[in-house]
Design a protein around this motif. Structure first.
Motif, short mmCIF file in Angstrom:
data_model
loop_
_atom_site.label_atom_id
_atom_site.label_comp_id
_atom_site.label_asym_id
_atom_site.label_seq_id
_atom_site.Cartn_x
_atom_site.Cartn_y
_atom_site.Cartn_z
N ALA A 75 1.10 -1.40 -0.15
CA ALA A 75 0.08 -0.15 0.05
C ALA A 75 0.76 1.03 -0.09
O ALA A 75 0.72 2.10 -0.70
CB ALA A 75 -1.10 -0.11 1.29
N LYS A 76 2.16 1.03 0.62
CA LYS A 76 2.95 2.55 0.87
C LYS A 76 3.68 2.59 -0.26
O LYS A 76 3.54 3.45 -1.33
CB LYS A 76 4.29 2.37 1.74
N VAL A 84 2.61 4.75 7.20
CA VAL A 84 1.26 4.39 7.48
C VAL A 84 1.16 3.64 8.55
O VAL A 84 2.09 2.92 9.50
CB VAL A 84 1.59 2.15 6.46
N VAL A 85 0.03 4.06 9.08
CA VAL A 85 -0.50 3.38 10.23
C VAL A 85 -1.78 1.95 10.22
O VAL A 85 -1.84 1.80 9.29
CB VAL A 85 -1.55 4.43 10.95
N VAL A 86 -0.95 1.38 10.97
CA VAL A 86 -1.21 0.13 11.39
C VAL A 86 -1.91 -0.45 12.99
O VAL A 86 -1.31 0.34 14.39
CB VAL A 86 -0.09 -0.92 11.19
N SER A 87 -3.48 -0.39 13.01
CA SER A 87 -4.18 0.06 13.95
C SER A 87 -5.50 -1.26 14.41
O SER A 87 -5.41 -1.87 13.54
CB SER A 87 -4.73 0.74 14.67
N GLN A 88 -5.79 -1.34 15.67
CA GLN A 88 -6.91 -2.87 15.50
C GLN A 88 -7.32 -1.72 16.91
O GLN A 88 -6.88 -1.30 18.13
CB GLN A 88 -5.86 -3.65 16.20
N PHE A 89 -9.21 -1.98 17.13
CA PHE A 89 -9.64 -1.45 17.81
C PHE A 89 -10.29 -2.90 18.78
O PHE A 89 -10.58 -3.81 18.23
CB PHE A 89 -10.51 -0.60 17.48
N ASN A 90 -10.25 -2.85 20.07
CA ASN A 90 -10.94 -4.20 21.21
C ASN A 90 -12.19 -3.02 21.33
O ASN A 90 -11.72 -3.12 22.50
CB ASN A 90 -10.08 -4.61 21.76
N ILE A 105 -4.76 -1.22 8.30
CA ILE A 105 -3.47 -0.47 7.11
C ILE A 105 -4.19 0.59 6.45
O ILE A 105 -4.82 0.93 5.62
CB ILE A 105 -2.99 -1.07 6.26
N ILE A 106 -3.50 1.47 7.01
CA ILE A 106 -3.45 3.55 6.73
C ILE A 106 -2.52 4.18 6.15
O ILE A 106 -1.87 4.22 7.25
CB ILE A 106 -4.58 3.66 7.54
N PRO A 107 -2.18 4.35 4.88
CA PRO A 107 -1.26 5.08 4.07
C PRO A 107 -1.26 6.28 4.35
O PRO A 107 -2.49 6.66 5.12
CB PRO A 107 -1.76 4.50 2.78
N ARG A 108 -0.15 6.73 4.64
CA ARG A 108 0.02 8.91 5.25
C ARG A 108 0.19 8.80 4.63
O ARG A 108 1.68 9.33 4.15
CB ARG A 108 0.27 8.53 6.87
N VAL A 112 -1.55 15.66 5.20
CA VAL A 112 -3.31 15.39 5.10
C VAL A 112 -3.60 15.15 6.14
O VAL A 112 -3.56 13.39 6.65
CB VAL A 112 -3.03 14.00 3.45
N PRO A 113 -4.74 15.49 6.59
CA PRO A 113 -5.38 15.14 8.20
C PRO A 113 -6.22 13.21 7.69
O PRO A 113 -6.78 13.35 6.56
CB PRO A 113 -6.10 15.83 8.75
N LEU A 114 -6.13 12.57 8.80
CA LEU A 114 -7.52 11.43 8.54
C LEU A 114 -8.16 11.51 8.13
O LEU A 114 -8.66 13.09 9.28
CB LEU A 114 -7.01 9.95 9.50
N LYS A 115 -8.67 11.16 7.84
CA LYS A 115 -10.22 11.44 8.01
C LYS A 115 -11.61 10.71 8.59
O LYS A 115 -10.86 9.89 9.92
CB LYS A 115 -11.75 10.75 6.63
#
Ligand code: AMP
Length: 140
Positions: A75-76, A84-90, A105-108, A112-115
């Motif tokens: 993706a990068k 790239v942000v890698v995140s996971q919610f519980n 997996i969120i390219p940064r 550019v701010p995150l939506k």
């Protein structure tokens, strides 16, 4: 809490709902997030059922993280991202909205701010085009 076999991602894994897949192997699947927080936002899931990280069998972690690394690199590269942000919610209090373990997996991109999380739906043709770019990068 128990795993619900009819959560959206379980239904995608069974092929009952569509997704823009970028990667699949015996143990994991990756597809585009339909409400991306940035261009190329992708989700990686183990096929094995668990609500989230807390009830998962640790046996899934090696294959899950291996796919996360593959897709994050692709993706990068595909979007020429700066990071790239890698995140996971519980659970809900932590922001989880779909109860089958998944990693974001969120390219940064610099400046550019995150939506917002679970904000606007992206157009299917844009998701399809972005999935194709990641698939191409995975093969390259
Ligand atoms: P979480 O809040 O960590 O549980 O993340 C769930 C993610 O799934 C959110 O980012 C949503 O935008 C995304 N999402 C919801 N429904 C779908 C779907 N049908 N296909 C792909 N992504 C989805």
């Amino acid at each position: 809490m128990a795993y619900d076999d009819n959560n959206i991602f379980a239904r995608i894994l069974r092929g009952e709902l569509p997704s823009h897949r970028v990667y699949e192997d015996d143990q994991t699947v990756a597809f585009m997030d339909v409400m991306p927080q940035a261009t190329g936002h992708t989700l990686v899931l183990p096929k094995a059922p668990s609500r989230n990280l807390l009830d998962a069998d640790p046996a899934v972690f090696a294959s899950l993280l291996s796919t996360v690394q593959k897709v994050a690199r692709a993706a990068k590269q595909a979007f020429n991202a700066d990071g790239v942000v890698v995140s996971q919610f519980n659970e809900a209090a932590a922001g989880q909205t779909v109860y089958h373990l998944h990693v974001h997996i969120i390219p940064r991109f610099e400046g550019v701010p995150l939506k917002p999380h679970t904000g606007e739906m992206e157009k299917p043709e844009i998701l399809a085009a972005n999935a194709e770019k990641i698939r191409a990068a995975l093969q390259g």
